[in-house]
Structure formats: structure tokens, C-alpha cells
Design an enzyme around this catalytic site. Sequence first.
Site, mmCIF file in Angstrom:
data_model
loop_
_atom_site.group_PDB
_atom_site.id
_atom_site.type_symbol
_atom_site.label_atom_id
_atom_site.label_comp_id
_atom_site.label_asym_id
_atom_site.label_seq_id
_atom_site.Cartn_x
_atom_site.Cartn_y
_atom_site.Cartn_z
ATOM 1 N N ASN A 111 -13.155 6.032 5.778
ATOM 2 C CA ASN A 111 -13.311 5.062 6.853
ATOM 3 C C ASN A 111 -12.357 5.286 8.023
ATOM 4 O O ASN A 111 -12.685 4.971 9.170
ATOM 5 C CB ASN A 111 -13.154 3.640 6.316
ATOM 6 C CG ASN A 111 -14.336 3.220 5.458
ATOM 7 O OD1 ASN A 111 -15.454 3.680 5.673
ATOM 8 N ND2 ASN A 111 -14.088 2.353 4.492
ATOM 9 N N TYR A 151 -4.442 -0.775 10.037
ATOM 10 C CA TYR A 151 -5.181 -0.599 8.782
ATOM 11 C C TYR A 151 -6.169 0.550 8.965
ATOM 12 O O TYR A 151 -6.607 0.887 10.064
ATOM 13 C CB TYR A 151 -5.871 -1.885 8.304
ATOM 14 C CG TYR A 151 -4.870 -2.893 7.784
ATOM 15 C CD1 TYR A 151 -4.394 -2.824 6.477
ATOM 16 C CD2 TYR A 151 -4.374 -3.893 8.615
ATOM 17 C CE1 TYR A 151 -3.449 -3.727 6.012
ATOM 18 C CE2 TYR A 151 -3.429 -4.796 8.154
ATOM 19 C CZ TYR A 151 -2.975 -4.705 6.846
ATOM 20 O OH TYR A 151 -2.032 -5.585 6.397
ATOM 21 N N ASP A 193 -6.407 11.459 3.011
ATOM 22 C CA ASP A 193 -6.809 11.680 1.623
ATOM 23 C C ASP A 193 -8.253 12.154 1.573
ATOM 24 O O ASP A 193 -9.075 11.779 2.421
ATOM 25 C CB ASP A 193 -6.635 10.408 0.801
ATOM 26 C CG ASP A 193 -7.474 9.247 1.334
ATOM 27 O OD1 ASP A 193 -7.275 8.857 2.489
ATOM 28 O OD2 ASP A 193 -8.342 8.749 0.590
ATOM 29 N N ASN A 233 -9.273 1.285 8.501
ATOM 30 C CA ASN A 233 -10.608 1.221 9.114
ATOM 31 C C ASN A 233 -10.597 1.177 10.635
ATOM 32 O O ASN A 233 -11.645 1.356 11.266
ATOM 33 C CB ASN A 233 -11.370 -0.003 8.593
ATOM 34 C CG ASN A 233 -11.696 0.107 7.119
ATOM 35 O OD1 ASN A 233 -11.303 1.065 6.449
ATOM 36 N ND2 ASN A 233 -12.413 -0.875 6.605
ATOM 37 N N HIS A 246 -4.489 6.409 -1.011
ATOM 38 C CA HIS A 246 -5.058 6.311 0.332
ATOM 39 C C HIS A 246 -4.002 6.539 1.418
ATOM 40 O O HIS A 246 -4.339 6.782 2.574
ATOM 41 C CB HIS A 246 -5.682 4.927 0.508
ATOM 42 C CG HIS A 246 -6.989 4.906 1.240
ATOM 43 N ND1 HIS A 246 -7.829 5.993 1.378
ATOM 44 C CD2 HIS A 246 -7.624 3.885 1.904
ATOM 45 C CE1 HIS A 246 -8.896 5.659 2.076
ATOM 46 N NE2 HIS A 246 -8.802 4.391 2.414
ATOM 47 N N TYR A 252 0.805 -1.221 0.000
ATOM 48 C CA TYR A 252 0.000 0.000 0.000
ATOM 49 C C TYR A 252 0.844 1.281 0.000
ATOM 50 O O TYR A 252 0.289 2.375 -0.024
ATOM 51 C CB TYR A 252 -0.911 0.021 1.235
ATOM 52 C CG TYR A 252 -1.833 -1.158 1.340
ATOM 53 C CD1 TYR A 252 -2.987 -1.230 0.569
ATOM 54 C CD2 TYR A 252 -1.560 -2.203 2.214
ATOM 55 C CE1 TYR A 252 -3.856 -2.316 0.666
ATOM 56 C CE2 TYR A 252 -2.411 -3.301 2.320
ATOM 57 C CZ TYR A 252 -3.556 -3.344 1.542
ATOM 58 O OH TYR A 252 -4.398 -4.422 1.635
#
Length: 205
Positions: free
Chosen positions: A116, A68, A95, A70, A19, A14
Site C-alpha cells: 500500500n 502512516y 518490505d 498508506n 512492515h 509499529y
Amino acid sequence: MIILAGLGNPGPKYQNNRHNIGFMAVDEIARHWRFGTARAKFQSVVADGEVDTADGPVKVLLMKPQTYMNESGRAVSEAARFYKIPPEDIIVFHDEIDLAPGRFRMKTGGGAAGQNGVRSLISQLGPDFRRARMGIGHPGEARLVHGHVLSDFHKADQPWLEALLDAVATALPFALAGDDERYQGEVLRLAPAPKFSPRQVARDD
């Protein structure tokens, strides 16, 4: 002390995603202001440092939650409880698809607008933390959003991305002094970007 938390997802998969622009922002702040060595704490990668402002040096804790996106709120709230930091002394870099690429807006309070990580923070801290919203643009259709935010920045994005990251680090003393309006204005002065991208009509508010 002020907490600066960048939102993103951990791991090399990632690393260059849109993101993860929040991670990129705190990395640039750490480099620009010569923060201490990063270490693992509060379910995050953290670094301590000081930033000189017009009112004197301000202690800062940089955070990149490793939970992560969320579950970002769990990590940030753990640090906030430990140091007894109120929401108004927490700035979250993330973002924002409703801003054109390279645009920047500061905001306190409000909803999550589909982000999220911000939603998780609201659930843990309440809504009154400060948000440093970094525009990545909207792909044009709702069904494309997931793929858009989890795709890497293109080579063509690098000029505005690098300018924005440098600006949020350079102008940081204004935010740490509590002047979010001045911080926003200075970032936009240092890294000007059009309000709208060719592919979208962004909500620049």
C-alpha cells in the site's frame, strides 16, 4: 540530490514490525554514513547527509514518512516537488512479501504488488521511482498477510535482518551512482540469503 525514503508506520507500536523494515534501512544508512540530526519536515522525519561514491560525494535526503504507510506518497511527493527531484532519483526501501526473508531486489517502475505504501507513491509520483525491495517472506496464505507484516520480527530473524540492513547501507554508493544491478549484487554478496524459505515458494524476481 537523491531522496532515500523508507516506508513504515510511525510510533513505538509499529517500531519492530516487519512492515517497518524500510524505516530500519534508512536508520541504518543514517548511522553508517553519519548523517545530520533528524528533524521534522515534509510530514516526515528527515536527515541530510553526503555519501562518497566513485564519482564523488552525493547529497542525500533520508525520509521516514509519518503519514502512516498508506499515505506515504503525500510526504515523498512534497519533498520531491520542493527540491525538484525526478522519480529516477528517488529510491524507496520497503518490505516485500514475495521475496524470501533476507533477499533483496532493486526494481524501477511496475505496479504496487499489494504494497500500500508503494501504491500511494505511484499515485503521487507515477511508477518510475526506484524500489529497494527487502524480503520478509510470505506467511503462506493470503488471509495471514496482514497479521504477518504487522507482527514483530522474531529473535530468530535477527541474524539475517541485521546482515541485510548493514549490507544496504554499506553498498549504498553503487545505488547513488545509478548502478542498481551492482548495488543489488553487492547487497546479496554481503548478506547472502536463500531464495526460498521453508514455509513458502517466493517469487524471486
